[in-house]
Design an enzyme around this catalytic site. Sequence first.
Site, PDB file in Angstrom:
ATOM      1  N   CYS A  44      42.826  41.024  48.227  1.00 37.44           N
ATOM      2  CA  CYS A  44      42.609  40.006  47.180  1.00 37.44           C
ATOM      3  C   CYS A  44      42.024  38.737  47.784  1.00 37.44           C
ATOM      4  O   CYS A  44      41.181  38.078  47.162  1.00 37.44           O
ATOM      5  CB  CYS A  44      43.915  39.681  46.472  1.00 37.44           C
ATOM      6  SG  CYS A  44      44.652  41.112  45.661  1.00 37.44           S
ATOM      7  N   ASP A  97      28.747  36.036  22.631  1.00 39.79           N
ATOM      8  CA  ASP A  97      29.280  36.340  21.291  1.00 39.79           C
ATOM      9  C   ASP A  97      30.753  36.732  21.344  1.00 39.79           C
ATOM     10  O   ASP A  97      31.317  37.166  20.338  1.00 39.79           O
ATOM     11  CB  ASP A  97      28.451  37.463  20.647  1.00 39.79           C
ATOM     12  CG  ASP A  97      28.448  38.741  21.515  1.00 39.79           C
ATOM     13  OD1 ASP A  97      29.083  38.758  22.593  1.00 39.79           O
ATOM     14  OD2 ASP A  97      27.803  39.726  21.113  1.00 39.79           O
TER      15      ASP A  97
HETATM   16  C1  BEZ Z   1      45.623  43.644  48.867  1.00 42.65           C
HETATM   17  O1  BEZ Z   1      45.065  42.813  48.141  1.00 42.65           O
HETATM   18  O2  BEZ Z   1      45.420  43.718  50.063  1.00 42.65           O
HETATM   19  C2  BEZ Z   1      46.591  44.616  48.252  1.00 42.65           C
HETATM   20  C3  BEZ Z   1      47.381  44.236  47.194  1.00 42.65           C
HETATM   21  C4  BEZ Z   1      48.294  45.143  46.666  1.00 42.65           C
HETATM   22  C5  BEZ Z   1      48.371  46.422  47.192  1.00 42.65           C
HETATM   23  C6  BEZ Z   1      47.536  46.802  48.241  1.00 42.65           C
HETATM   24  C7  BEZ Z   1      46.650  45.897  48.773  1.00 42.65           C
END
Ligand code: BEZ
Length: 224
Positions: free
Chosen positions: A45, A138
């Site tokens: 993430c 829209d």
């Molecule tokens: C990650 O973002 O590294 C991750 C998040 C949840 C589960 C596995 C990886």
Amino acid sequence: MAIRLGDTFPNFKAQTTVGDIDFYEWLGDSWGILFSHPADYTPVCTTELGRAANYYPKFVERGVKLIALSVDTLESHKGWIEDIKSYCPELRDKDFPFPLIADDKRELATLLGMLDPDEKDSKGMPLTCRSLFIVGPDKKLKLSILYPASTGRSFDEVIRVVDSLQLTVKRKVATPADWKPGCHCMVLPTLTAEDVKKNFPEEVTVVPMPSGKEYVRHVTLNNN
Ligand code: BEZ
């Protein structure tokens, strides 16, 4: 709730890193991308949010606003943003360019069908998957993608599909596999030869097929 292509995307109010928002008001007449990630302070993430922030000017050029979401608190988001900025040198000493929604009660994630029952936090509560919605001016859903937590998304692909969506509202074409701006497009198969003459000042090439059917028609568009 499953939101289908062409549905009006639901409006909502949310707490974000830039204050409380009403989604429609925040979006205005822009295109919008709302995307979720499983959790703050996780490695993949961190790379995704960093890449999205790095590409932010590309989205602005295309009139697209970005907003991220996870089932974390505002305080968590604000702390994590500092980590993202540190991990991505090009973001250092700058304001983070787009808001993150704090959905720690999972209200929005539930409404938008973003929860992954197989991915749970330490309390056994489901986390958000890597869901991404592209909403048109829209307020209708134009495209959605769904990835599991294990697989980070390609933001080059997100830019590519924005380019395709924005092109195909203007011209009567569809974009082929791996298309990029400047590559040839396919004339919509529903167009008659007469329609083709009316709609394309550009040269259209009918590709001969063993079936004899004239459905593969290439066109390289001017100004694209
Ligand atoms: C990650 O973002 O590294 C991750 C998040 C949840 C589960 C596995 C990886």
